[in-house]
Design a protein around this motif. Sequence first.
Motif, PDB file in Angstrom:
ATOM      1  N   ASN A  47       0.817  -1.214   0.000  1.00  0.00           N
ATOM      2  CA  ASN A  47       0.000   0.000   0.000  1.00  0.00           C
ATOM      3  C   ASN A  47       0.853   1.266   0.000  1.00  0.00           C
ATOM      4  OD1 ASN A  47      -2.206  -1.616   0.017  1.00  0.00           O
ATOM      5  ND2 ASN A  47      -2.961  -1.014   2.024  1.00  0.00           N
ATOM      6  N   ILE A  48       1.995   1.226   0.684  1.00  0.00           N
ATOM      7  CA  ILE A  48       2.866   2.405   0.700  1.00  0.00           C
ATOM      8  C   ILE A  48       3.556   2.577  -0.648  1.00  0.00           C
ATOM      9  CG2 ILE A  48       4.975   3.380   1.684  1.00  0.00           C
ATOM     10  CD1 ILE A  48       4.212   2.227   4.358  1.00  0.00           C
ATOM     11  N   VAL A  49       4.138   1.502  -1.156  1.00  0.00           N
ATOM     12  CA  VAL A  49       4.877   1.572  -2.416  1.00  0.00           C
ATOM     13  C   VAL A  49       3.890   1.337  -3.562  1.00  0.00           C
ATOM     14  CG1 VAL A  49       6.807   0.689  -3.752  1.00  0.00           C
ATOM     15  CG2 VAL A  49       6.929   0.712  -1.263  1.00  0.00           C
ATOM     16  N   GLY A  50       3.316   2.404  -4.046  1.00  0.00           N
ATOM     17  CA  GLY A  50       2.398   2.309  -5.172  1.00  0.00           C
ATOM     18  C   GLY A  50       3.115   2.608  -6.467  1.00  0.00           C
ATOM     19  N   THR A  51       2.692   3.668  -7.151  1.00  0.00           N
ATOM     20  CA  THR A  51       3.325   4.048  -8.413  1.00  0.00           C
ATOM     21  C   THR A  51       4.141   5.323  -8.285  1.00  0.00           C
ATOM     22  OG1 THR A  51       1.224   5.112  -8.975  1.00  0.00           O
ATOM     23  CG2 THR A  51       1.616   2.924  -9.879  1.00  0.00           C
ATOM     24  N   GLY A  52       3.905   6.100  -7.218  1.00  0.00           N
ATOM     25  CA  GLY A  52       4.593   7.371  -7.077  1.00  0.00           C
ATOM     26  C   GLY A  52       6.098   7.254  -6.945  1.00  0.00           C
ATOM     27  N   VAL A  53       6.584   6.152  -6.348  1.00  0.00           N
ATOM     28  CA  VAL A  53       8.013   5.987  -6.136  1.00  0.00           C
ATOM     29  C   VAL A  53       8.781   5.992  -7.451  1.00  0.00           C
ATOM     30  CG1 VAL A  53       7.884   3.458  -6.164  1.00  0.00           C
ATOM     31  CG2 VAL A  53       9.761   4.597  -4.969  1.00  0.00           C
ATOM     32  N   PHE A  54       8.140   5.614  -8.547  1.00  0.00           N
ATOM     33  CA  PHE A  54       8.838   5.512  -9.821  1.00  0.00           C
ATOM     34  C   PHE A  54       9.113   6.877 -10.456  1.00  0.00           C
ATOM     35  CE2 PHE A  54       6.690   1.499  -9.128  1.00  0.00           C
ATOM     36  CZ  PHE A  54       7.724   0.606  -9.329  1.00  0.00           C
ATOM     37  N   LEU A  55       8.486   7.923  -9.939  1.00  0.00           N
ATOM     38  CA  LEU A  55       8.754   9.284 -10.401  1.00  0.00           C
ATOM     39  C   LEU A  55       9.424  10.132  -9.319  1.00  0.00           C
ATOM     40  CD1 LEU A  55       5.432  10.113 -12.298  1.00  0.00           C
ATOM     41  CD2 LEU A  55       7.645   9.565 -13.299  1.00  0.00           C
ATOM     42  N   LEU A  56       9.523   9.594  -8.114  1.00  0.00           N
ATOM     43  CA  LEU A  56       9.980  10.382  -6.968  1.00  0.00           C
ATOM     44  C   LEU A  56      11.372  10.996  -7.155  1.00  0.00           C
ATOM     45  CD1 LEU A  56       9.291  11.288  -4.070  1.00  0.00           C
ATOM     46  CD2 LEU A  56      10.451   9.218  -3.281  1.00  0.00           C
ATOM     47  N   PRO A  57      12.411  10.258  -7.585  1.00  0.00           N
ATOM     48  CA  PRO A  57      13.739  10.878  -7.694  1.00  0.00           C
ATOM     49  C   PRO A  57      13.770  12.101  -8.600  1.00  0.00           C
ATOM     50  CG  PRO A  57      13.916   8.492  -7.823  1.00  0.00           C
ATOM     51  CD  PRO A  57      12.461   8.824  -7.909  1.00  0.00           C
ATOM     52  N   ALA A  58      13.025  12.069  -9.704  1.00  0.00           N
ATOM     53  CA  ALA A  58      12.989  13.222 -10.611  1.00  0.00           C
ATOM     54  C   ALA A  58      12.334  14.420  -9.944  1.00  0.00           C
ATOM     55  CB  ALA A  58      12.257  12.851 -11.890  1.00  0.00           C
ATOM     56  N   LEU A 224       6.517  13.570   1.844  1.00  0.00           N
ATOM     57  CA  LEU A 224       5.528  13.095   2.811  1.00  0.00           C
ATOM     58  C   LEU A 224       4.476  12.208   2.163  1.00  0.00           C
ATOM     59  CD1 LEU A 224       4.891  16.413   4.779  1.00  0.00           C
ATOM     60  CD2 LEU A 224       6.058  14.403   5.643  1.00  0.00           C
ATOM     61  N   PHE A 225       4.147  12.473   0.914  1.00  0.00           N
ATOM     62  CA  PHE A 225       3.043  11.786   0.255  1.00  0.00           C
ATOM     63  C   PHE A 225       3.317  10.300   0.026  1.00  0.00           C
ATOM     64  CE2 PHE A 225       2.414  16.129  -1.953  1.00  0.00           C
ATOM     65  CZ  PHE A 225       1.876  16.647  -0.796  1.00  0.00           C
ATOM     66  N   ILE A 226       4.599   9.897   0.035  1.00  0.00           N
ATOM     67  CA  ILE A 226       4.925   8.528  -0.359  1.00  0.00           C
ATOM     68  C   ILE A 226       4.728   7.526   0.769  1.00  0.00           C
ATOM     69  CG2 ILE A 226       6.568   9.298  -2.102  1.00  0.00           C
ATOM     70  CD1 ILE A 226       8.817   8.641  -0.147  1.00  0.00           C
ATOM     71  N   TYR A 227       4.418   7.990   1.989  1.00  0.00           N
ATOM     72  CA  TYR A 227       4.259   7.073   3.110  1.00  0.00           C
ATOM     73  C   TYR A 227       2.796   6.795   3.466  1.00  0.00           C
ATOM     74  CZ  TYR A 227       9.216   6.753   4.169  1.00  0.00           C
ATOM     75  OH  TYR A 227      10.560   6.475   4.109  1.00  0.00           O
ATOM     76  N   SER A 228       1.889   7.254   2.644  1.00  0.00           N
ATOM     77  CA  SER A 228       0.480   6.953   2.893  1.00  0.00           C
ATOM     78  C   SER A 228       0.259   5.445   2.840  1.00  0.00           C
ATOM     79  CB  SER A 228      -0.387   7.652   1.838  1.00  0.00           C
ATOM     80  OG  SER A 228      -1.732   7.318   2.000  1.00  0.00           O
ATOM     81  N   GLY A 229      -0.355   4.892   3.860  1.00  0.00           N
ATOM     82  CA  GLY A 229      -0.580   3.449   3.929  1.00  0.00           C
ATOM     83  C   GLY A 229       0.062   2.808   5.141  1.00  0.00           C
ATOM     84  N   VAL A 230       0.773   3.622   5.963  1.00  0.00           N
ATOM     85  CA  VAL A 230       1.453   3.075   7.131  1.00  0.00           C
ATOM     86  C   VAL A 230       0.465   2.445   8.109  1.00  0.00           C
ATOM     87  CG1 VAL A 230       1.392   5.307   8.310  1.00  0.00           C
ATOM     88  CG2 VAL A 230       3.089   3.628   8.980  1.00  0.00           C
ATOM     89  N   GLU A 231      -0.790   2.875   8.068  1.00  0.00           N
ATOM     90  CA  GLU A 231      -1.802   2.381   9.006  1.00  0.00           C
ATOM     91  C   GLU A 231      -2.544   1.149   8.502  1.00  0.00           C
ATOM     92  OE1 GLU A 231      -3.909   4.204   5.834  1.00  0.00           O
ATOM     93  OE2 GLU A 231      -2.098   4.778   6.874  1.00  0.00           O
TER      94      GLU A 231
END
Length: 476
Positions: A47-58, A224-231
């Motif tokens: 749930n935390i690692v969705g699709t956003g991580v693939f664009l995060l470094p840029a 901050l947005f990439i950690y949604s799902g910790v709960e």
Amino acid sequence: MGDSFGDRPRGRTAAEEGVIRDEAAEEIAGEHGKLGLPAAIALIVGNIVGTGVFLLPASLAAYGTVSILAMALVSIGAVALAVVFGRLGARLPEGGGPYAYAKDAFGEFSGFWNAWSFWLTAWIGNAAIAVVWVNYVGYFLRWDSPAARIALALVALWVPALINLSGVRNIGVFALVTTVLKFVPLVFVAVVGLFFMRGADFGPFVATGGSWIAALSTAGALALFIYSGVESVTIVAEKVRDPARNIGRASVYGVLICAAMYMLSTVAVFGVVPHQALVGSTAPFADAINAMFGGSVGGGVMAACAIVSGIGAINGWTMLVAEMPMAAARDGLFPSVFARRSRRGAPWVGIVAGTALTSLVVFYNYLGSEGGFDRILLIATFTTVIPYFFSACAQLFWLVTGAREVKGARLGRDLAVTALAVLFAFWMTYGAGTQAIFVGFLMLLVGIPVYIWTKARRGEYGPGGEAAVPAAGHDR
């Protein structure tokens, strides 16, 4: 209606209903299996690692290497929040997670508002994941028309819905498989990329031209947005084996895994792809693979990885979109229809209703005004943070007012971690932006009439009595 947990037959006390409800939950869990520790960790990571991580470094590269420091600070805050959820889950191992914690600490209305906020998050956020997922599928299919994109998004939403309807065991297996598949290439870049880094590729410490503190804050808000799902695992506590022990372990282990992968992969990509190229990249991980080994194979590999990651995240969030309202409905704080289960134990009304609402958001994104995706994402971020903030405050409330058995050094540790989690949630709220906060708050206000209607259905009028029995002849 009579079979649903949310309906209370006249004359039955709240305690009796709770016993029957627990027995029914145990019977369903025993028949259809529970999530063990690996599956619970996979649910959080998925749930935390969705699709956003693939664009995060840029996205982070635009602020300079100061964003690496920002991500480290955000990761510390996320771990603190995971520890808090673990403590709350051990103390109150009930389904609903943030809803149950807010209700226990601050009363029914706070619990309802957290359930409502998280429910909004789950079905709005799934639309954002589906839209990004369609973009990666388009790498192979090249379907660019709005109708084709809508069709692909609906496939991404309704296939996980069918998996969820098939029962909890299949959900856990699917989460575990997709988590492993999407982690292999990400870990590959994170580890192998460290051997290809060059100092000249990192770029300036601050790339915005302003102060480093301003860049740190802005980059942190983005991270901050990439950690949604910790709960995630706290919401399905009743489906977790030995919840008092495993909720905390799964929460902390899951966030630590994500934090390690986020940090290592971001550092590796920063050091492999030249800064100017990274700022304008639409596929930073693919560019990193191509920079390490040459050729263009990286694009296809990472697109496939993002497809697996996205469908896994939608699967996990579809589970949560039904579990939260089901927990509230069983307590009489959501319409009772959300408490209905199928023969396989799936909360089918919540799954179908949530997926249908997500489908409408997808239509809005592709047929509405420009910039719809960004608005959807930020609103979902705001509605996510409300339950985080209340959960951290619930733990703080319990430590200050009721933790008689927690003393000395442990009390000091727990207070420090909880205070950090409160500040982290507050920072996440600020990072969502004023427009998202405004629209999100209006959506929260819409829930108040629903709460009033639900209370009236229970025969509760005015400030008195938590579980008043309706007068004879009252039409429920």
